[in-house]
Design an enzyme around this catalytic site. Structure first.
Site, mmCIF file in Angstrom:
data_model
loop_
_atom_site.group_PDB
_atom_site.id
_atom_site.type_symbol
_atom_site.label_atom_id
_atom_site.label_comp_id
_atom_site.label_asym_id
_atom_site.label_seq_id
_atom_site.Cartn_x
_atom_site.Cartn_y
_atom_site.Cartn_z
ATOM 1 N N ASN A 111 0.841 -1.190 0.000
ATOM 2 C CA ASN A 111 0.000 0.000 0.000
ATOM 3 C C ASN A 111 0.878 1.242 0.000
ATOM 4 O OD1 ASN A 111 -1.640 2.248 1.009
ATOM 5 N ND2 ASN A 111 -3.236 0.747 1.368
ATOM 6 N N ILE A 141 -5.572 -0.475 -2.099
ATOM 7 C CA ILE A 141 -6.010 0.912 -2.264
ATOM 8 C C ILE A 141 -7.051 1.229 -1.195
ATOM 9 C CG2 ILE A 141 -7.162 2.581 -3.774
ATOM 10 C CD1 ILE A 141 -6.159 0.999 -6.165
ATOM 11 N N ASP A 142 -6.708 2.147 -0.296
ATOM 12 C CA ASP A 142 -7.651 2.665 0.698
ATOM 13 C C ASP A 142 -8.105 4.044 0.228
ATOM 14 O OD1 ASP A 142 -7.001 0.420 2.248
ATOM 15 O OD2 ASP A 142 -5.394 1.505 3.287
ATOM 16 N N TYR A 143 -9.400 4.271 0.217
ATOM 17 C CA TYR A 143 -9.887 5.552 -0.287
ATOM 18 C C TYR A 143 -11.044 6.070 0.566
ATOM 19 C CZ TYR A 143 -13.925 3.165 -2.268
ATOM 20 O OH TYR A 143 -15.087 2.433 -2.420
ATOM 21 N N HIS A 152 -5.777 7.165 0.143
ATOM 22 C CA HIS A 152 -5.025 7.459 1.360
ATOM 23 C C HIS A 152 -3.985 6.363 1.593
ATOM 24 C CE1 HIS A 152 -8.304 10.226 1.953
ATOM 25 N NE2 HIS A 152 -7.838 10.629 3.118
#
Length: 243
Positions: free
Chosen positions: A93, A119-121, A132
């Site tokens: 990440n 993918i952190d969003y 993020h």
């Protein structure tokens, strides 16, 4: 998710609750014949800390199913060590932003199937989805679809797509964004964040084109706002909603 040597579950990447001992939980999931486990150390990158290799070795020795690990992986030597311990995949990440060549290095040696691009969003005030990093604490200058395409180019074999807004809420996946990302890629997308019932899993796959789904709260709690109970959905029911 791991915090120190404890299994925890977050809510919107902020509040986290203690679930139990990871090794005991692995033993339960072995008996339940879970397909795959992903362990994410949620503080390693934020604390600039290496993975807890000794503890991960204990987890791998108990686990009968495929394992993936993410958190604090910033160089190829540490990644190699994770694979040598017995994990089949690594989750990248934050390092994808800070160490641009790491993914291609891993893919070259172990194959793209061994690298998960995480993918952190989160939606901002204007309704735009923003990626993020560092456990959701740092904004990046990109949207999830654009970044997913870039990660595929770098060499990841699949995308773990997590809605920070829906994490731990039991309200269902972000079907619209999952569909947009899935349509833009030729690699599998694993939907994550928000599952609260088996039907939500079917929605992510059938309506939005996700190749797989990840679940957290559903398999560690009895129900929303109730106590811890490690469990797994009935396989017949799963087949009905996913088939």
């Amino acid at each position: 998710m791991l915090k120190d040597e404890s299994l925890v579950k977050t809510i919107k990447f902020k509040e986290y609750n203690y679930i139990g001992d990871p090794i005991n939980t692995v033993r339960i999931f072995n008996e339940l014949e879970v397909d795959e486990l992903v362990f994410l150390d949620i503080t390693a990158s934020k604390e600039s800390r290496k993975p807890n290799f000794k503890f991960l070795e204990s987890i791998a020795s108990e686990c009968f199913m495929p394992l993936a690990y993410g958190g604090g992986l910033n160089n190829f030597d540490d990644v190699r060590r994770i694979f040598n311990i017995g994990f089949e995949k690594v989750v990248v990440n934050s390092a994808a932003f800070r160490v641009p060549d790491l993914i291609s290095q891993i893919a070259k040696v172990y194959g793209s199937q061994a690298v998960i691009g995480s993918i952190d969003y989160k939606r901002n005030f204007f309704g735009k989805n923003i990626v993020h990093s560092f456990s959701g604490s740092q904004k990046e200058d990109c949207d999830p679809v654009t970044w997913a395409v870039e990660l595929e180019k770098k060499g990841v074999g699949e995308i773990l797509l997590t809605s920070m807004d829906r994490d731990g809420t039991w309200g269902g996946y972000d079907l619209k964004l999952i569909k947009e990302v899935s349509a833009a890629l030729s690699i599998p997308v694993v939907a994550n964040g928000g599952a609260g019932m088996v039907e939500h899993l079917g929605e992510a796959v059938k309506q939005s084109g996700a190749s797989a789904v990840a679940v957290g709260s559903m398999v560690v709690y009895q129900k929303k706002d109730m106590g811890v109970l490690v469990n797994f959905p009935d396989k017949k029911k799963l087949k009905e909603v996913l088939g």
